[in-house]
Motif scaffolding. Sequence first.
Motif, PDB file in Angstrom:
ATOM      1  N   UNK A  68      65.808 -33.817 -54.775  1.00  0.00           N
ATOM      2  CA  UNK A  68      67.101 -34.303 -55.450  1.00  0.00           C
ATOM      3  C   UNK A  68      67.723 -32.835 -54.320  1.00  0.00           C
ATOM      4  N   UNK A  69      67.372 -32.653 -53.718  1.00  0.00           N
ATOM      5  CA  UNK A  69      67.537 -31.707 -52.493  1.00  0.00           C
ATOM      6  C   UNK A  69      68.073 -30.307 -53.827  1.00  0.00           C
ATOM      7  N   UNK A  70      67.948 -29.656 -54.590  1.00  0.00           N
ATOM      8  CA  UNK A  70      68.470 -28.505 -54.552  1.00  0.00           C
ATOM      9  C   UNK A  70      67.835 -27.040 -54.214  1.00  0.00           C
ATOM     10  N   UNK A  71      68.556 -26.479 -54.151  1.00  0.00           N
ATOM     11  CA  UNK A  71      68.091 -24.861 -53.477  1.00  0.00           C
ATOM     12  C   UNK A  71      66.916 -24.674 -54.582  1.00  0.00           C
ATOM     13  N   UNK A  72      66.532 -23.795 -54.189  1.00  0.00           N
ATOM     14  CA  UNK A  72      65.253 -22.843 -54.730  1.00  0.00           C
ATOM     15  C   UNK A  72      66.041 -22.159 -55.384  1.00  0.00           C
ATOM     16  N   UNK A  73      67.172 -21.152 -55.335  1.00  0.00           N
ATOM     17  CA  UNK A  73      67.699 -20.525 -57.160  1.00  0.00           C
ATOM     18  C   UNK A  73      67.830 -21.657 -58.216  1.00  0.00           C
ATOM     19  N   UNK A  74      68.754 -22.880 -57.535  1.00  0.00           N
ATOM     20  CA  UNK A  74      68.921 -23.667 -58.830  1.00  0.00           C
ATOM     21  C   UNK A  74      67.741 -24.282 -59.747  1.00  0.00           C
ATOM     22  N   UNK A  75      66.595 -24.336 -58.483  1.00  0.00           N
ATOM     23  CA  UNK A  75      65.368 -25.026 -59.189  1.00  0.00           C
ATOM     24  C   UNK A  75      64.507 -23.763 -59.771  1.00  0.00           C
ATOM     25  N   UNK A  76      64.485 -22.694 -59.268  1.00  0.00           N
ATOM     26  CA  UNK A  76      64.157 -21.242 -59.902  1.00  0.00           C
ATOM     27  C   UNK A  76      65.019 -21.676 -61.650  1.00  0.00           C
ATOM     28  N   UNK A  77      65.606 -21.546 -61.440  1.00  0.00           N
ATOM     29  CA  UNK A  77      66.717 -21.119 -62.536  1.00  0.00           C
ATOM     30  C   UNK A  77      66.631 -22.724 -63.837  1.00  0.00           C
ATOM     31  N   UNK A  78      66.310 -24.096 -62.941  1.00  0.00           N
ATOM     32  CA  UNK A  78      66.674 -25.213 -64.124  1.00  0.00           C
ATOM     33  C   UNK A  78      64.911 -25.731 -64.397  1.00  0.00           C
ATOM     34  N   UNK A  79      63.801 -25.046 -63.604  1.00  0.00           N
ATOM     35  CA  UNK A  79      62.331 -25.387 -63.964  1.00  0.00           C
ATOM     36  C   UNK A  79      62.393 -24.873 -65.569  1.00  0.00           C
ATOM     37  N   UNK A  80      62.881 -22.802 -65.073  1.00  0.00           N
ATOM     38  CA  UNK A  80      62.670 -21.763 -66.194  1.00  0.00           C
ATOM     39  C   UNK A  80      63.657 -22.337 -67.328  1.00  0.00           C
ATOM     40  N   UNK A  81      64.225 -22.565 -67.250  1.00  0.00           N
ATOM     41  CA  UNK A  81      65.043 -22.895 -68.503  1.00  0.00           C
ATOM     42  C   UNK A  81      64.167 -24.120 -69.150  1.00  0.00           C
ATOM     43  N   UNK A  82      63.952 -25.275 -68.702  1.00  0.00           N
ATOM     44  CA  UNK A  82      62.623 -26.231 -68.984  1.00  0.00           C
ATOM     45  C   UNK A  82      61.321 -25.779 -69.457  1.00  0.00           C
ATOM     46  N   UNK A  83      61.010 -24.514 -69.128  1.00  0.00           N
ATOM     47  CA  UNK A  83      59.814 -24.705 -69.575  1.00  0.00           C
ATOM     48  C   UNK A  83      59.794 -22.766 -70.511  1.00  0.00           C
ATOM     49  N   UNK A  84      60.472 -21.792 -70.984  1.00  0.00           N
ATOM     50  CA  UNK A  84      60.994 -20.754 -71.344  1.00  0.00           C
ATOM     51  C   UNK A  84      60.441 -21.005 -72.565  1.00  0.00           C
TER      52      UNK A  84
END
Length: 105
Positions: A68-84
């Motif tokens: 989807x073209x997400x940046x590293x920072x956005x990816x880290x934020x979204x994936x961590x929010x989904x898995x935390x």
Amino acid sequence: MRAQPAFASPLLQRRPLASQPRSAPCVHALKPSLVVPSPGPIGDAGLIAGYRAYLQEIRNLVAAAKAEGRSREITVERVSAEMIGRYPDRQRLVGAIAAVYAETR
């Protein structure tokens, strides 16, 4: 709490996941009764399966974000929010996501 492998060390950030898909099945095939990860809690062979599932979920989520073209920072934020909620060690989770992001094309 589920065990989470650590990837935050600078020594581990040189493609720590590249060999994991090949090595984990080999270790699992040995049918260990005791697994002593470094660092982490001692467990049985289920620990290896848990690590594999954890890393595969991160791979899938990161690949989708990159597509989807997400940046590293956005990816880290979204994936961590989904898995935390299932993997509460944020430092280890963020380290794993960042390592996978760096290795994913």
